[in-house]
Design a protein around this motif. Structure first.
Motif, short mmCIF file in Angstrom:
data_model
loop_
_atom_site.label_atom_id
_atom_site.label_comp_id
_atom_site.label_asym_id
_atom_site.label_seq_id
_atom_site.Cartn_x
_atom_site.Cartn_y
_atom_site.Cartn_z
N MET A 76 -6.87 -4.47 -6.99
CA MET A 76 -7.57 -3.35 -7.63
C MET A 76 -6.62 -2.17 -7.66
N SER A 77 -6.46 -1.58 -8.84
CA SER A 77 -5.51 -0.48 -9.01
C SER A 77 -6.23 0.74 -9.55
N VAL A 78 -6.17 1.83 -8.78
CA VAL A 78 -6.72 3.10 -9.26
C VAL A 78 -5.63 4.18 -9.23
N ASP A 79 -4.38 3.74 -9.37
CA ASP A 79 -3.27 4.69 -9.26
C ASP A 79 -3.10 5.54 -10.51
N GLU A 80 -3.50 5.02 -11.68
CA GLU A 80 -3.30 5.77 -12.92
C GLU A 80 -4.53 6.61 -13.23
N THR A 81 -4.93 7.41 -12.27
CA THR A 81 -6.07 8.31 -12.44
C THR A 81 -5.62 9.73 -12.11
N GLY A 82 -6.52 10.67 -12.30
CA GLY A 82 -6.09 12.07 -12.24
C GLY A 82 -6.10 12.72 -10.88
N THR A 83 -6.74 12.07 -9.89
CA THR A 83 -6.87 12.69 -8.58
C THR A 83 -6.47 11.71 -7.48
N THR A 84 -6.04 12.27 -6.37
CA THR A 84 -5.62 11.47 -5.22
C THR A 84 -6.80 10.71 -4.62
N THR A 85 -6.53 9.50 -4.16
CA THR A 85 -7.55 8.71 -3.46
C THR A 85 -7.63 9.16 -2.01
N ALA A 86 -8.72 9.81 -1.64
CA ALA A 86 -8.90 10.26 -0.25
C ALA A 86 -9.05 9.05 0.66
N LEU A 87 -8.76 9.23 1.95
CA LEU A 87 -8.86 8.11 2.89
C LEU A 87 -10.29 7.58 2.96
N TYR A 102 -14.23 3.33 1.50
CA TYR A 102 -15.41 2.92 0.73
C TYR A 102 -15.06 1.78 -0.23
N ILE A 103 -13.96 1.92 -0.97
CA ILE A 103 -13.57 0.90 -1.95
C ILE A 103 -13.35 -0.45 -1.26
N ALA A 104 -12.53 -0.45 -0.22
CA ALA A 104 -12.21 -1.71 0.45
C ALA A 104 -13.46 -2.35 1.06
N SER A 105 -14.31 -1.54 1.68
CA SER A 105 -15.51 -2.05 2.29
C SER A 105 -16.46 -2.66 1.26
N GLU A 106 -16.59 -1.99 0.13
CA GLU A 106 -17.49 -2.50 -0.91
C GLU A 106 -16.94 -3.76 -1.57
N LEU A 107 -15.65 -3.81 -1.83
CA LEU A 107 -15.08 -5.02 -2.42
C LEU A 107 -15.30 -6.21 -1.50
N LYS A 108 -15.15 -6.01 -0.21
CA LYS A 108 -15.37 -7.10 0.74
C LYS A 108 -16.85 -7.49 0.77
N ARG A 109 -17.72 -6.52 0.78
CA ARG A 109 -19.16 -6.82 0.80
C ARG A 109 -19.57 -7.61 -0.43
N LEU A 110 -18.95 -7.30 -1.57
CA LEU A 110 -19.29 -7.96 -2.83
C LEU A 110 -18.55 -9.27 -3.04
N GLY A 111 -17.72 -9.65 -2.08
CA GLY A 111 -17.02 -10.92 -2.19
C GLY A 111 -15.90 -10.94 -3.20
N VAL A 112 -15.34 -9.77 -3.51
CA VAL A 112 -14.21 -9.71 -4.44
C VAL A 112 -12.95 -10.18 -3.71
N PRO A 113 -12.24 -11.20 -4.20
CA PRO A 113 -11.11 -11.77 -3.47
C PRO A 113 -9.82 -10.99 -3.70
N PHE A 114 -9.79 -9.75 -3.23
CA PHE A 114 -8.62 -8.91 -3.49
C PHE A 114 -7.59 -9.09 -2.40
N VAL A 115 -6.34 -9.17 -2.80
CA VAL A 115 -5.23 -9.34 -1.86
C VAL A 115 -4.43 -8.05 -1.71
N SER A 116 -4.65 -7.10 -2.62
CA SER A 116 -3.94 -5.83 -2.53
C SER A 116 -4.74 -4.73 -3.21
N LEU A 117 -4.44 -3.51 -2.81
CA LEU A 117 -5.13 -2.33 -3.33
C LEU A 117 -4.10 -1.25 -3.60
N ALA A 118 -4.16 -0.68 -4.79
CA ALA A 118 -3.22 0.37 -5.19
C ALA A 118 -3.98 1.68 -5.32
#
Length: 480
Positions: free
Chosen positions: A264-275, A280-296
């Protein structure tokens, strides 16, 4: 084997598997190399020779057959290995990438193009995979390598990449990221949160509030969600998480039993991703069973195309350390991904130290720039023409990129000496201008570039290897 004339073989490509030997030959002649098969020639297309061997083209059909015969030429999943992606906008750079990768322990993704890049280069996902495969075969690469369908934005983007056998899918839900949530007033934020696609998130606002409005203890810090923090994370990224889940479900339908990986890549957006937002993103992707191996995430500072990091390195170090601590909270089950990662030499050691090697470096366009560097040295009239052409097209072509080069601070070719031409590739503004205008250049000068580069492939591979040796050195030293 294959000594007889008129064939000139590529020694690294000669491969014996089972009862059959394969090699690329005649690569010193104009056009593509040819495939020579001696042994079981069934299913290949080409000319059957008097001695029972077959001489065939580097075609899509022969690429598919060769992948079936030599399984290591099929893209593979790479898991949590330290990895790097190599974009190749010309389709001829992979042997140079192999030269740089070999011996580093870094897992490579040799086929990597986005829908945007394919549109601008006029290539298909299948052509990108085939070009990378032929390049890996040319260089004798027999270790796992990946194929990245980069920056997929819509459900309709997915099928051609699945059909071409990609193994890594970068989901870009940037159009669903609401940057305004950072500054929205409480009432506006509440309204946005209530209107999220909760069915796709498989939860309610009440359940989500109960799940997150508390403190989470990480290895070196504590993250605490207030209601305001949570609503900002939901308002900004809730739609993006929902869209990523939809994309994952579509991928799972199309891939069937074939293994694949997601980013999942959210790097090409206008604001910094807060910790907190990363959490929240990582926790939700895991809860939803999204098989992500990396996060940008979108890190602090600016990661612009073709140039070094713009910002305070101490601040970036703290920021990456924070993101890495969240990754560790989730049992080091995914990697941090550095998008727009080419030429950020000051960032690599920071990322490696913070993650312990759980990092993916994504580069794009830098191999194309090395091609232009070579052109600037061996065909100066053509490079002068290309430079002036890029200056004419920059303001239009930059629109879909985050770049800050100022055209008025550069000089037209007539004001530059021959010795100054290669130096343009070392300068911030010219480098970005040349980088983002690649589509226009290839439309107009693509045939000329291919002709010249194919006549100087060993030199081109040397340029690429030298450039990527510098990229991969920090990753080689600390590979997990």
């Amino acid at each position: 084997m294959f000594e007889q004339q008129p064939f000139t073989q590529v020694a690294e490509s000669v491969t014996r598997h089972g009862d059959t030997t394969y090699a690329l030959v005649n690569c010193d002649q104009p056009g593509d190399c040819q495939l020579l098969v001696r042994g079981v020639i069934d299913d290949f297309e080409g000319e059957a020779l008097a001695d029972g061997s077959l001489l065939g083209p580097r075609s899509a059909h022969n690429a598919a057959v060769l992948r079936q015969r030599l399984p290591w030429l099929q893209p593979a999943v790479l898991g949590l290995q330290t990895s790097a992606g190599f974009g190749d906008r010309l389709g001829i750079a992979t042997p140079g990438h192999v030269l740089a990768t070999r011996g580093t322990g870094v897992a490579p993704i040799y086929a990597q193009q986005s829908v945007r890049e394919n549109t601008r280069t006029g290539r298909t996902p299948q052509q990108v995979v085939d070009d990378a495969m032929w390049g890996a075969f040319h260089a004798g690469w027999k270790e796992p390598w990946g194929a990245d369908a980069d920056h997929l934005k819509t459900l309709e983007d997915i099928p051609p990449f699945v059909a071409a056998g990609y193994t890594f899918y970068t989901i870009d839900p940037g159009e669903y990221v609401d940057d305004a949530a950072d500054t929205d007033d409480a009432e506006t934020l509440r309204r946005k949160v209530e209107q999220l696609p909760w069915s796709d998130l498989q939860a309610t606002l009440e359940e989500t509030s109960e799940r997150y409005q508390r403190a989470f203890t990480l290895d070196d810090r504590t993250l605490t969600f207030t209601q305001e923090d949570l609503y900002k994370a939901l308002g900004k990224y809730g739609g993006a998480v929902a869209h990523t889940a939809r994309m994952a479900r579509r991928l799972q339908e199309l891939q069937g039993q074939r293994p694949f990986e997601m980013e999942m890549s959210v790097d090409e957006t206008g604001t910094t991703t807060a910790l907190l937002e990363h959490f929240y993103i990582a926790s939700e992707l895991k809860r939803l069973g999204v098989p992500f191996v990396s996060l940008a995430p979108r890190f602090v500072g600016r990661f612009e195309k073709g140039v070094g990091y713009i910002g305070d390195l101490d601040e970036l170090t703290q920021n990456i350390n924070g993101h890495a601590s969240i990754m560790r909270y989730f049992d080091n089950s995914y990697k941090l991904s550095l998008h727009t990662g080419s030429d950020k030499f000051e960032v690599y050691p920071i990322a490696m130290q913070a993650t312990g090697g759980l990092v993916h470096l994504k580069t794009a366009g830098t191999s194309y720039l090395e091609a232009l560097r070579l052109i600037a040295s061996i065909d100066r009239p053509l490079f002068r023409e290309i430079w002036d052409f890029t200056r004419e097209h920059y303001e239009n072509d930059r629109r879909t990129y985050h770049v800050s080069a100022i055209l008025s601070e550069t000089l037209p070719a007539e004001h530059l000496t021959d010795e100054q031409l290669p130096e343009l590739l070392n300068q911030f503004g010219p480098r970005q201008i040349l980088h983002v205008t690649f589509g226009s250049v290839l439309d107009t000068y693509g045939a000329d570039l291919q002709r010249i580069l194919r006549a100087h492939l060993p030199e081109y591979y040397t340029y690429i290897q030298r450039h990527f040796d510098k990229h991969l050195a920090p990753f080689k030293q600390q590979t997990r």
